[in-house]
Design an enzyme around this catalytic site. Structure first.
Site, PDB file in Angstrom:
ATOM      1  N   ALA A  63     -24.619 -84.909  18.520  1.00  0.00           N
ATOM      2  CA  ALA A  63     -24.840 -85.292  17.123  1.00  0.00           C
ATOM      3  C   ALA A  63     -26.041 -84.557  16.551  1.00  0.00           C
ATOM      4  O   ALA A  63     -27.057 -84.374  17.225  1.00  0.00           O
ATOM      5  CB  ALA A  63     -25.051 -86.790  17.022  1.00  0.00           C
ATOM      6  N   GLY A 107     -22.667 -86.215  21.910  1.00  0.00           N
ATOM      7  CA  GLY A 107     -21.458 -86.312  21.105  1.00  0.00           C
ATOM      8  C   GLY A 107     -20.480 -85.191  21.395  1.00  0.00           C
ATOM      9  O   GLY A 107     -19.277 -85.349  21.200  1.00  0.00           O
ATOM     10  N   GLU A 110     -18.565 -86.468  24.199  1.00  0.00           N
ATOM     11  CA  GLU A 110     -17.643 -87.485  23.694  1.00  0.00           C
ATOM     12  C   GLU A 110     -16.463 -86.841  22.968  1.00  0.00           C
ATOM     13  O   GLU A 110     -15.325 -87.323  23.060  1.00  0.00           O
ATOM     14  CB  GLU A 110     -18.382 -88.455  22.776  1.00  0.00           C
ATOM     15  CG  GLU A 110     -19.377 -89.330  23.530  1.00  0.00           C
ATOM     16  CD  GLU A 110     -20.202 -90.206  22.625  1.00  0.00           C
ATOM     17  OE1 GLU A 110     -20.185 -91.443  22.817  1.00  0.00           O
ATOM     18  OE2 GLU A 110     -20.875 -89.673  21.727  1.00  0.00           O
ATOM     19  N   GLU A 130     -28.256 -89.438  25.693  1.00  0.00           N
ATOM     20  CA  GLU A 130     -28.748 -90.316  24.622  1.00  0.00           C
ATOM     21  C   GLU A 130     -29.876 -91.233  25.096  1.00  0.00           C
ATOM     22  O   GLU A 130     -30.749 -91.621  24.304  1.00  0.00           O
ATOM     23  CB  GLU A 130     -27.594 -91.160  24.062  1.00  0.00           C
ATOM     24  CG  GLU A 130     -26.571 -90.374  23.260  1.00  0.00           C
ATOM     25  CD  GLU A 130     -25.455 -89.765  24.112  1.00  0.00           C
ATOM     26  OE1 GLU A 130     -24.465 -89.280  23.528  1.00  0.00           O
ATOM     27  OE2 GLU A 130     -25.581 -89.770  25.366  1.00  0.00           O
TER      28      GLU A 130
END
Length: 257
Positions: A63, A107, A110, A130
């Site tokens: 992210a 991310g 993910e 994270e």
């Protein structure tokens, strides 16, 4: 499209993340554009499979932290929520193949895990980091890792945030194939072509059975699989394949007599 590049190679749609200056960090615009690209081909029978890639340096570092600059604890789950974009990926009916190299972090991991198959360059490096920011994965990371790797390995990767190699990911069963650097995209496209040769209805049914089954009891999953089997059996592709097989067997039998 500003953050992704699209290339149709019927029956494949190639989606390339295109924020190289940010190592393909994921922002809201990128998720919107991925969602739009997927929705555009959802009902397009010419496209049977999607390949999602980045570049050799990075699939995605995760992210874009700038996303959080204007977010607050109150707005993050509401006006700043991106959950619906991820749900499009998680529920997309056609197969998705991630072709990854370099950084596959946060991310980005993910995003790869939201795909059905992952082809990795031997230079790929994975991490769920994270925890280092006082956060946890928020787009399926904990659930994908726990369901694919089991509780203890998922705990280790998420609670340490450590980096692991493509070979480690292969040994864990997290990626499908590892190939030399420079070949990962070609290998993913070859795999996509191999899959796309088969009946679209059977491909979608097989994906649905594999994804949905583990959420059910054994008995319910078996019934669900059988229902999907009956549906695929009724398709023209299956009926023609069965007829062709029986005719070929009859011809072989007759020629041997």
């Amino acid at each position: 499209m500003d953050t992704i590049l699209l290339e149709r190679r019927d029956p494949i749609l190639l989606i390339q993340l295109n924020r190289p200056q940010k190592l393909n960090a994921i922002n809201r615009e990128m998720l919107q554009e991925i969602q739009a690209a997927l929705e555009d081909v959802r009902a397009d029978e010419r496209i049977r499979i999607i390949v999602l890639t980045g570049n050799e340096r990075a699939f995605s570092v995760g992210a874009d932290i700038e996303l959080f600059a204007s977010a607050t604890p109150a707005t993050l789950p509401t006006v700043h929520s991106d959950l619906h974009y991820w749900e499009t990926l998680h529920h997309f009916p056609k197969p998705l193949i991630a072709a990854v190299s370099g950084y596959v972090y946060g991310g980005g991991l993910e995003l790869a895990l939201a795909c059905d198959l992952i082809v990795a360059s031997d230079t790929a490096r994975f991490a769920s980091p994270e925890i280092r920011l006082g956060l946890i994965p928020g787009a399926g990371g904990t659930q994908h890792l726990a369901r694919r790797l089991g509780k203890y390995r998922a705990m280790e990767l998420v609670l340490t945030g450590r980096e692991f190699t493509a070979q480690e990911a292969l040994a864990m069963g997290l990626v499908t194939r590892v190939v030399p650097a420079g070949q990962y995209l070609d290998e993913a496209l070859r795999l996509a072509q191999e899959i796309a040769q088969h009946s679209p209805a059977a491909i979608r049914a097989a994906k649905l059975a594999i994804i949905s089954g583990p959420e059910m009891s054994w008995e319910a999953a078996m019934r669900f699989e059988r229902e999907l089997f009956h549906l695929t059996f009724s398709t023209p592709e299956a009926q023609e394949a069965v007829r062709a097989f029986l005719e070929s067997r009859r011809q072989r039998r007759d020629s041997s007599q």
